[in-house]
Design a protein around this motif. Sequence first.
Motif, PDB file in Angstrom:
ATOM      1  N   ALA A 181       0.816  -1.315  -0.012  1.00 25.85           N
ATOM      2  CA  ALA A 181       0.036  -0.013  -0.076  1.00 25.85           C
ATOM      3  C   ALA A 181       0.785   1.211   0.139  1.00 25.85           C
ATOM      4  O   ALA A 181       0.319   2.271  -0.536  1.00 25.85           O
ATOM      5  CB  ALA A 181      -0.940   0.140   1.239  1.00 25.85           C
ATOM      6  N   ASP A 182       2.087   1.248   0.402  1.00 25.92           N
ATOM      7  CA  ASP A 182       2.972   2.582   0.647  1.00 25.92           C
ATOM      8  C   ASP A 182       3.759   2.729  -0.539  1.00 25.92           C
ATOM      9  O   ASP A 182       4.734   3.616  -0.272  1.00 25.92           O
ATOM     10  CB  ASP A 182       3.592   2.533   2.061  1.00 25.92           C
ATOM     11  N   ILE A 183       3.868   1.699  -1.449  1.00 24.27           N
ATOM     12  CA  ILE A 183       4.646   1.583  -2.601  1.00 24.27           C
ATOM     13  C   ILE A 183       4.395   2.488  -3.747  1.00 24.27           C
ATOM     14  O   ILE A 183       3.520   2.049  -4.373  1.00 24.27           O
ATOM     15  CB  ILE A 183       5.439   0.334  -2.839  1.00 24.27           C
ATOM     16  N   LEU A 184       4.943   3.624  -4.033  1.00 28.32           N
ATOM     17  CA  LEU A 184       4.684   4.383  -5.252  1.00 28.32           C
ATOM     18  C   LEU A 184       5.175   3.774  -6.528  1.00 28.32           C
ATOM     19  O   LEU A 184       6.495   3.627  -6.324  1.00 28.32           O
ATOM     20  CB  LEU A 184       5.158   5.798  -4.930  1.00 28.32           C
ATOM     21  N   ASP A 193       4.075   5.391 -20.122  1.00 31.35           N
ATOM     22  CA  ASP A 193       4.089   6.207 -18.859  1.00 31.35           C
ATOM     23  C   ASP A 193       2.804   6.927 -18.628  1.00 31.35           C
ATOM     24  O   ASP A 193       2.415   7.568 -19.579  1.00 31.35           O
ATOM     25  CB  ASP A 193       5.230   7.012 -18.332  1.00 31.35           C
ATOM     26  N   ALA A 194       2.088   6.835 -17.493  1.00 27.40           N
ATOM     27  CA  ALA A 194       0.604   7.338 -17.478  1.00 27.40           C
ATOM     28  C   ALA A 194       0.986   8.591 -15.943  1.00 27.40           C
ATOM     29  O   ALA A 194       1.621   9.368 -16.237  1.00 27.40           O
ATOM     30  CB  ALA A 194      -0.319   6.677 -17.169  1.00 27.40           C
ATOM     31  N   VAL A 195       0.574   8.094 -15.044  1.00 32.66           N
ATOM     32  CA  VAL A 195       0.557   8.981 -13.940  1.00 32.66           C
ATOM     33  C   VAL A 195       0.653   7.850 -12.557  1.00 32.66           C
ATOM     34  O   VAL A 195       0.556   6.673 -12.676  1.00 32.66           O
ATOM     35  CB  VAL A 195      -0.804   9.581 -13.607  1.00 32.66           C
ATOM     36  N   PRO A 196       1.152   8.581 -11.526  1.00 29.19           N
ATOM     37  CA  PRO A 196       1.459   7.585 -10.396  1.00 29.19           C
ATOM     38  C   PRO A 196       0.333   6.838  -9.939  1.00 29.19           C
ATOM     39  O   PRO A 196      -0.783   7.296  -9.931  1.00 29.19           O
ATOM     40  CB  PRO A 196       2.375   8.500  -9.341  1.00 29.19           C
ATOM     41  N   MET A 197       0.644   5.810  -9.118  1.00 29.15           N
ATOM     42  CA  MET A 197      -0.350   4.864  -8.299  1.00 29.15           C
ATOM     43  C   MET A 197       0.373   4.231  -7.317  1.00 29.15           C
ATOM     44  O   MET A 197       1.785   4.371  -7.203  1.00 29.15           O
ATOM     45  CB  MET A 197      -1.120   4.226  -9.323  1.00 29.15           C
ATOM     46  N   THR A 198       0.082   3.390  -6.308  1.00 28.85           N
ATOM     47  CA  THR A 198       0.660   2.560  -5.593  1.00 28.85           C
ATOM     48  C   THR A 198       0.584   1.164  -6.149  1.00 28.85           C
ATOM     49  O   THR A 198      -0.360   0.656  -6.866  1.00 28.85           O
ATOM     50  CB  THR A 198       0.163   2.529  -4.299  1.00 28.85           C
ATOM     51  N   LEU A 199       1.384   0.362  -5.823  1.00 27.68           N
ATOM     52  CA  LEU A 199       1.717  -0.913  -6.236  1.00 27.68           C
ATOM     53  C   LEU A 199       0.468  -1.641  -5.286  1.00 27.68           C
ATOM     54  O   LEU A 199      -0.133  -2.599  -5.928  1.00 27.68           O
ATOM     55  CB  LEU A 199       3.077  -1.687  -5.615  1.00 27.68           C
ATOM     56  N   GLY A 200      -0.106  -1.266  -4.134  1.00 25.47           N
ATOM     57  CA  GLY A 200      -1.236  -1.753  -3.628  1.00 25.47           C
ATOM     58  C   GLY A 200      -2.414  -1.398  -4.322  1.00 25.47           C
ATOM     59  O   GLY A 200      -3.207  -2.367  -4.352  1.00 25.47           O
ATOM     60  N   GLN A 201      -2.509  -0.399  -4.999  1.00 31.01           N
ATOM     61  CA  GLN A 201      -3.624  -0.139  -5.687  1.00 31.01           C
ATOM     62  C   GLN A 201      -3.854  -1.198  -6.916  1.00 31.01           C
ATOM     63  O   GLN A 201      -4.728  -1.522  -7.334  1.00 31.01           O
ATOM     64  CB  GLN A 201      -3.737   1.387  -6.424  1.00 31.01           C
ATOM     65  N   GLU A 202      -2.438  -1.337  -7.558  1.00 30.34           N
ATOM     66  CA  GLU A 202      -2.487  -2.315  -8.554  1.00 30.34           C
ATOM     67  C   GLU A 202      -2.951  -3.635  -8.364  1.00 30.34           C
ATOM     68  O   GLU A 202      -3.634  -4.527  -9.136  1.00 30.34           O
ATOM     69  CB  GLU A 202      -0.997  -2.305  -9.145  1.00 30.34           C
ATOM     70  N   PHE A 203      -2.357  -4.149  -7.056  1.00 26.64           N
ATOM     71  CA  PHE A 203      -2.812  -5.361  -6.834  1.00 26.64           C
ATOM     72  C   PHE A 203      -4.399  -5.635  -6.190  1.00 26.64           C
ATOM     73  O   PHE A 203      -5.051  -6.487  -6.177  1.00 26.64           O
ATOM     74  CB  PHE A 203      -1.823  -6.115  -5.671  1.00 26.64           C
ATOM     75  N   GLY A 204      -4.788  -4.363  -5.522  1.00 26.98           N
ATOM     76  CA  GLY A 204      -6.260  -4.311  -5.221  1.00 26.98           C
ATOM     77  C   GLY A 204      -7.118  -4.545  -6.288  1.00 26.98           C
ATOM     78  O   GLY A 204      -8.290  -5.212  -6.144  1.00 26.98           O
TER      79      GLY A 204
END
Length: 465
Positions: A181-184, A193-204
Amino acid sequence: MPGPTRLEHDLIGDREVPDDALWGIHTLRATENFCISRRTIADTPDLLVALATIKEAAAEANSELGVLDASRRDAIVAACREIRAGHWHDHFIVDPIQGGAGTSTNMNANEVIANRALELMGHPRGAYHVIHPTDHVNAGQSTNDVYPTALKLAARAGVLRLSEAMERLRLAFADKSAEFADILKMGRTQLQDAVPMTLGQEFGTYAMMLSEDRMRLAEAVDLIREVNLGATAIGTGINSHPAYAALVRERLSGLIGYDLITAPDLVEATQDCGAFVQLSGVLKRIAVKLSKTCNDLRLLSSGPRAGLNEINLPARQAGSSIMPGKVNPVIPEVVNQIAFEVIGHDITITMAAEAGQLQLNAFEPIIFHSLQQSLSHLAAGCTTLEVNCIRGITANRQRLADIVENSIGIVTALNPYIGYRNATEVAMEAYRSGRGVKEIVLERGLLDREKLAEVLRPEMLTSPH
């Protein structure tokens, strides 16, 4: 045939059947006619249990209606319960892919149950004047209502196992979402390349997709609670007691532990395979989205030096017979292949359902064989993906941070503060020069260092503000 035999008769003539076989002449002819898959219906225990449960419910209903005497009922019910408990499955020997709309499967069941019931009554196998496979075990029934009902009961058992495997996989993705959740990181659209997200959002996201698909699966399996049992040959109920359809449904529902529904129009229900098409469509949906997820995992873990290298999949086996040290994403790859198979099965089921003619679809055997393979392989695929891959994934935190730091994509977050035109110029200069966005923004005086740091905080980059 080695060993003792008994003589049995059908409309075609006489045949010798091994005396130790619970099956009879109809099963024998089916094994000679259909040697297609090199498998037997015994490879699908859910189907055998479903058939035995239906035959037990039918015996109980027919006895209550005065069609079957108590002694025959008791013997048939006892034989069915043994099969439901896992006994005698090796006597179900017909190929699952067969002509005849499932008649060979139904006759195999009738013969095994009849001969085992005869043994329980103290009679030899083949003494059909006492208990006959069709007159007694199949009383009030036809292949055309027994077989599709059995397919639905068996399919539901497979769906429940798949749903459980999907839930375990969903939880694995959800656990990784919390861990990361805390990994940008940088999000990508069209592999750019688009915009930032977290690796947690990707796996969620992967967890949410599985949750949605489990809901669609539950909706599809609810449709197969409607059965045509009592329809007999074409839906008119010929050769069954007027009260049989309702009573056998009641008895069968009690045995399986959930309520079935008798189709409101049995003629329509006997020829309609729409529920199987619907279920197959949901399985295809699950397969497509699982495959897309596995494509992502392979991309994110590509490398380790010349790819994205954002995550590490657990090493499961050596990846090459010629390249030392190579490790391949074998678990996502096998799930991809399962997905390709399921999509192919869906086409088979679609064509088989479409090919029905008039009052019956003769192609239900290939429909169920395809459904069963899809259900079984998808469940196994979810399990191996969860256990052998997702649980062991780790993140390359420094690599992810470096990509964000050097990405031009973060300039999107600056639009509300420096305007689209200035942001575009910063992006173009960063691309041409290879310099960082932050450096150029500060150099041009578009934002001061404190404001820039505030705008580019992870929580500002990954949620609405």
